[in-house]
Write a protein that holds these residues in place. Sequence first.
Motif, short mmCIF file in Angstrom:
data_model
loop_
_atom_site.label_atom_id
_atom_site.label_comp_id
_atom_site.label_asym_id
_atom_site.label_seq_id
_atom_site.Cartn_x
_atom_site.Cartn_y
_atom_site.Cartn_z
N PHE A 42 81.47 -71.54 -91.13
CA PHE A 42 82.45 -71.39 -90.60
C PHE A 42 82.63 -70.11 -90.93
O PHE A 42 83.73 -69.47 -90.19
CB PHE A 42 83.18 -71.47 -91.98
CG PHE A 42 85.30 -72.04 -92.17
CD1 PHE A 42 85.42 -72.68 -90.95
CD2 PHE A 42 85.63 -71.05 -92.31
CE1 PHE A 42 87.20 -72.36 -90.27
CE2 PHE A 42 86.77 -70.75 -91.86
CZ PHE A 42 87.51 -70.71 -91.05
N SER A 47 85.91 -67.26 -83.57
CA SER A 47 87.17 -67.75 -82.81
C SER A 47 86.55 -67.63 -81.29
O SER A 47 86.25 -68.25 -80.14
CB SER A 47 88.20 -67.14 -82.90
OG SER A 47 88.82 -67.63 -83.50
N SER A 67 94.80 -71.27 -85.46
CA SER A 67 93.91 -70.44 -85.64
C SER A 67 92.33 -70.98 -86.36
O SER A 67 92.39 -72.09 -85.54
CB SER A 67 94.31 -70.60 -87.72
OG SER A 67 94.68 -71.53 -88.00
N LYS A 68 91.87 -70.45 -87.01
CA LYS A 68 90.21 -70.95 -87.48
C LYS A 68 90.36 -71.93 -87.50
O LYS A 68 89.57 -72.78 -88.32
CB LYS A 68 89.17 -69.84 -87.02
CG LYS A 68 87.91 -69.90 -87.47
CD LYS A 68 86.91 -69.37 -87.01
CE LYS A 68 86.40 -68.77 -88.87
NZ LYS A 68 85.75 -68.09 -89.41
N GLU A 69 91.33 -72.08 -89.06
CA GLU A 69 91.61 -73.57 -89.93
C GLU A 69 91.74 -73.96 -88.63
O GLU A 69 91.13 -75.29 -89.51
CB GLU A 69 92.33 -72.22 -90.84
CG GLU A 69 91.46 -71.55 -92.14
CD GLU A 69 91.76 -69.87 -91.30
OE1 GLU A 69 91.02 -69.20 -92.51
OE2 GLU A 69 92.26 -70.22 -90.26
N GLU A 70 93.06 -73.69 -88.48
CA GLU A 70 93.59 -74.80 -87.68
C GLU A 70 92.23 -76.01 -86.25
O GLU A 70 92.68 -77.25 -86.56
CB GLU A 70 94.68 -74.72 -86.85
CG GLU A 70 95.82 -74.14 -87.48
CD GLU A 70 96.70 -75.37 -88.47
OE1 GLU A 70 96.77 -76.95 -88.70
OE2 GLU A 70 96.20 -75.37 -90.15
N PHE A 72 88.97 -76.29 -87.28
CA PHE A 72 87.96 -76.64 -87.91
C PHE A 72 88.98 -78.02 -87.93
O PHE A 72 88.58 -79.07 -88.90
CB PHE A 72 87.85 -75.59 -89.00
CG PHE A 72 87.47 -76.18 -90.06
CD1 PHE A 72 85.72 -76.26 -89.83
CD2 PHE A 72 87.81 -76.94 -91.20
CE1 PHE A 72 85.06 -77.01 -91.16
CE2 PHE A 72 87.02 -77.62 -92.79
CZ PHE A 72 84.96 -77.78 -92.25
N LYS A 73 89.84 -78.16 -88.75
CA LYS A 73 90.83 -79.24 -89.36
C LYS A 73 90.80 -80.10 -88.03
O LYS A 73 90.64 -81.69 -88.38
CB LYS A 73 91.88 -79.03 -89.98
CG LYS A 73 91.93 -78.06 -91.37
CD LYS A 73 93.67 -77.88 -91.39
CE LYS A 73 93.54 -77.07 -92.63
NZ LYS A 73 95.09 -76.82 -93.08
N PHE A 132 87.13 -70.83 -99.62
CA PHE A 132 88.18 -71.13 -98.23
C PHE A 132 88.47 -72.82 -99.06
O PHE A 132 88.57 -73.42 -98.73
CB PHE A 132 87.82 -71.71 -96.86
CG PHE A 132 86.42 -70.69 -96.31
CD1 PHE A 132 87.02 -69.48 -95.77
CD2 PHE A 132 85.69 -70.32 -96.22
CE1 PHE A 132 86.73 -68.59 -95.16
CE2 PHE A 132 84.74 -69.70 -95.81
CZ PHE A 132 85.96 -68.47 -95.38
N GLU A 134 91.97 -73.87 -99.41
CA GLU A 134 92.91 -74.16 -98.43
C GLU A 134 91.95 -75.32 -97.72
O GLU A 134 92.43 -76.45 -97.43
CB GLU A 134 93.08 -73.49 -97.83
CG GLU A 134 94.36 -74.32 -96.69
CD GLU A 134 95.54 -73.70 -95.24
OE1 GLU A 134 95.82 -73.66 -94.74
OE2 GLU A 134 94.85 -72.55 -95.68
N LEU A 135 90.74 -75.26 -97.42
CA LEU A 135 90.00 -75.75 -96.51
C LEU A 135 89.70 -77.01 -97.38
O LEU A 135 89.25 -78.30 -96.98
CB LEU A 135 89.21 -75.68 -95.78
CG LEU A 135 89.39 -74.45 -94.26
CD1 LEU A 135 88.71 -73.81 -94.14
CD2 LEU A 135 91.08 -75.15 -93.59
#
Length: 235
Positions: A42, A47, A67-70, A72-73, A132, A134-135
């Motif tokens: 990750f 991006s 975002s990159k987090e979104e 990934f989700k 991370f 949050e992830l």
Amino acid sequence: MPLSKLICNTKPTVPAKHERRKDARPGELLAAALDLFVEKGFAATKSEEVARRAGVSKGTLFLYFASKEELFKAVVRENISGRFLEWNAEFEAFEGSTADMLRYALAMWWARLGSSKASGITKLMLSEADNFPELAVFYQHEVIQPARDLIRRILQRGVDRGEFAPVDMKYGVYTVLAPLLFLQLLMHSKIACLDNADASPLVPEEFLAVQVQTILDGLRVRPASPPTDEGLESL
């Protein structure tokens, strides 16, 4: 195909640049992101790399994912957590024995998820979850807990029907998860690519068949032991 070939012969592909339907772009971005997350992790995935591999601009990527987090989700939901509705429906409709259900569950896990690139997400989370949080919470809620709940339902079905001996469900669940986790880590590890003349290739389907039979042997209901001679004398 031997596991080593499955791992070592995989090469990323970059789609040719051509005009595509707008509604196809999210799927292309998710496929490109999955490839890169599994290949690089990750943190190391940028991006702009995802956009480039999907054949779009970075700005286009952020039109679909904030975002990159979104991103990934969305990859996790597309490839893993979004399947639990289907898997739970299969549990409800299954009419065979619970032993057959467990065999089916592990075989289908490998066919649909374990043998796919998406199984590399597990290794990614084990490696990077601390960095991370949050992830990590997201993955716990979206993947780990639903997986535990489904396995617990299978084991409880066997106990309730008198097919399995009572078992501590907390640890019984991990007994089933352990071989799946092992396969995922091996599949996405360079050690599987090393030649070993003394060892035959591990065949995932055969490995899982042995594991599930071992688990079932441990869970089976055993007949009560007959009373000993000493016990008869005391009656």
